[in-house]
Design a protein around this motif. Structure first.
Motif, PDB file in Angstrom:
ATOM      1  N   MET A   1       0.160  -0.612   1.134  1.00 56.23           N
ATOM      2  CA  MET A   1       1.235  -1.556   1.223  1.00 56.23           C
ATOM      3  C   MET A   1       1.091  -2.997   1.180  1.00 56.23           C
ATOM      4  O   MET A   1       0.058  -3.351   2.022  1.00 56.23           O
ATOM      5  N   LEU A 178       9.497  -3.040   2.453  1.00 58.90           N
ATOM      6  CA  LEU A 178       8.922  -1.529   2.489  1.00 58.90           C
ATOM      7  C   LEU A 178       9.575  -0.714   1.270  1.00 58.90           C
ATOM      8  O   LEU A 178       8.928   0.217   0.788  1.00 58.90           O
ATOM      9  N   SER A 231       7.725   7.383  -0.952  1.00 59.08           N
ATOM     10  CA  SER A 231       7.711   6.075  -0.675  1.00 59.08           C
ATOM     11  C   SER A 231       8.995   5.763   0.251  1.00 59.08           C
ATOM     12  O   SER A 231       9.619   6.482   0.630  1.00 59.08           O
ATOM     13  N   CYS A 232       9.456   4.465   0.719  1.00 58.12           N
ATOM     14  CA  CYS A 232      10.439   4.223   1.586  1.00 58.12           C
ATOM     15  C   CYS A 232      11.527   3.621   0.353  1.00 58.12           C
ATOM     16  O   CYS A 232      12.816   2.894   0.872  1.00 58.12           O
ATOM     17  N   ALA A 280       9.571   4.484   7.237  1.00 57.48           N
ATOM     18  CA  ALA A 280       9.160   3.243   7.533  1.00 57.48           C
ATOM     19  C   ALA A 280       8.767   2.778   9.026  1.00 57.48           C
ATOM     20  O   ALA A 280       7.964   1.973   9.138  1.00 57.48           O
ATOM     21  N   ILE A 283       4.936   3.581   9.161  1.00 56.37           N
ATOM     22  CA  ILE A 283       4.176   2.493   8.795  1.00 56.37           C
ATOM     23  C   ILE A 283       4.457   1.297   9.748  1.00 56.37           C
ATOM     24  O   ILE A 283       3.158   0.899   9.810  1.00 56.37           O
ATOM     25  N   SER A 369       6.036  -9.266  -2.667  1.00 57.81           N
ATOM     26  CA  SER A 369       5.982  -7.773  -3.085  1.00 57.81           C
ATOM     27  C   SER A 369       7.012  -7.838  -4.558  1.00 57.81           C
ATOM     28  O   SER A 369       6.734  -7.296  -5.343  1.00 57.81           O
TER      29      SER A 369
END
Ligand code: KG4
Ligand code: ZN
Length: 385
Positions: A1, A178, A231-232, A280, A283, A369
């Motif tokens: 990430m 995220l 994934s988120c 999330a 994480i 990102s």
């Protein structure tokens, strides 16, 4: 990430500057709320809302079951200057007593965004004040600090009619995404489900009210979105299709059918949001393993009003060692106090903008990102992201 590599903006201003008390006018018109507010940010980080006004446009858009950009833009253009004058009068301040003028410069419906930004530019130019072009998402991200001096970092779940995102908020201008929706926003999922079932706009409150009357909330099996995706990210388009299919399969839908289907749609949306938020949180916990628990999860956006969503998030927070922070509803939904606050925080860090700052329909909060996932356009990672 990916971790945001941007240098801390705090390095650009002196400690004395950062502790300065500043008073900022904020203007907002990126979707269907026209808003103005004046916020005073004190040296200790506490914020004081001196005046605030919001004018919604629900009646204008209700016949269409969603926000019509041209109607929204006209409404904003007609109101922005009056709103600014009203909050100045209420706060008993003249423009020259402000330290800066801030406005949402995106992301949003471009015609609407321009209304607040152009008004802010005119005021800033006329009074010789700095302009701050605020990212609307940063406004939402910082909104919990309107009511409590919450310390960075926190995890943000933003769930509105235009956005569905999970963000790590580490500081002003330091946010990492995220996950985000790959199609519809969570509020849109409520609005579109409501439209299919002949309920009014905005759909979220209507679906929530009718769902309370459900006799059998488990009667309609709706799909689990992105069940295999680890994934988120979020997805709601499949749910809308499933709601439509279930509704169309009913020969003559009764109020009971409608209540059961509304409850099923609401439960599916809440489950999806909570499942992704849980991921999330895992994480975030790993990344900030040395921070004291409970860790903060802030929920913002109109969908945060939904009791099923809140109950689900409370349970997910308890499971992951988080506490849920929901700003008062007036600061969860679109408002100008959060834009004025973001402007004030930026001003103290020396982050002002030139008078030719552009209005931006798309403006990912986390440029890093966005650069790593460059498909910012239509469809996947499109405007809703
Ligand atoms: O944040 P917001 O006021 O405006 C923006 O979209 O930026 O969010 C509006 C969205 C709409 O889609 C509305 O249906 C949804 O929030 N909403 C709700 C509830 N109240 C508003 N969704 C579910 N349950 C509610 N009680
Ligand atoms: Zn918003």
């Amino acid at each position: 990430m990916a971790i945001d590599q941007a240098p801390a903006p705090a390095q650009q201003a002196s400690a004395q500057e950062i502790a300065r008390t500043v008073t900022v006018l904020g203007l907002e018109s990126s979707c269907d709320d026209s808003a103005a507010a004046i916020v005073r940010l004190h040296g200790d980080g506490s914020a004081q809302v001196l005046a605030e006004r919001v004018i919604g446009q629900n009646e204008a858009h209700a016949p269409f079951g969603g926000v019509v950009p041209e109607i929204a833009a006209r409404g904003h253009a007609e109101r922005m200057d009056t709103l600014a004058a009203e909050v100045l009068a209420e706060a008993e301040l003249s423009v020259s007593e402000l330290d800066a003028v801030a406005a949402t410069a995106g992301p949003g419906l471009i015609g609407g965004v321009m209304a607040a930004l152009m008004t802010a530019k005119g005021l800033a130019l006329g009074a010789g004040l700095p302009l701050i072009a605020v990212n609307h998402l940063e406004g939402h991200a910082l909104s919990p600090r309107l009511t409590e001096p919450l310390a960075f970092p926190w995890l943000l779940l933003l769930v509105s009619g235009g956005h569905t995102q999970l963000l790590v908020v580490e500081g002003v201008g330091r946010m990492t995404r995220l996950g985000s929706t790959i199609d519809d926003a969570a509020g849109e999922a409520f609005d579109k489900s409501a439209k299919i079932m002949g309920l009014g706009f905005p759909g979220g409150p209507a679906v929530e009210a009718i769902a309370r009357e459900a006799a059998d909330p488990g009667r309609f099996p709706l799909p689990r979105m992105l069940a295999k995706d680890k994934s988120c990210d979020f997805s709601f388009a499949g749910l809308k299709t499933a709601v439509k299919r279930s509704w169309d399969a009913l020969e003559a839908p009764t109020p009971e059918d409608r209540a059961d289907l509304a409850a099923a749609a609401q439960a599916a949306i809440a489950r999806h949001l909570c499942e992704r938020a849980g991921r999330a949180m895992a994480i975030f916990s790993e990344r900030f393993a040395d921070l004291d628990r409970p860790l903060p999860l802030v929920v913002a956006g109109g969908v945060a009003a939904n009791a099923a969503v809140r109950t689900g998030l409370e349970a997910a927070c308890a499971e992951h060692g988080f506490r849920l922070i929901a700003p008062p509803m007036k600061y969860c939904t679109d408002n100008a106090a959060m834009i004025a606050l973001a402007g004030a925080e930026r001003l103290r860090l020396g982050l002002t903008d030139p008078l030719d700052a552009p209005a931006r329909a798309r403006w990912p909060l986390d440029e890093h990102s966005a650069a790593n996932a460059p498909a910012t356009g239509a469809g996947r990672k499109g405007p809703k992201a």
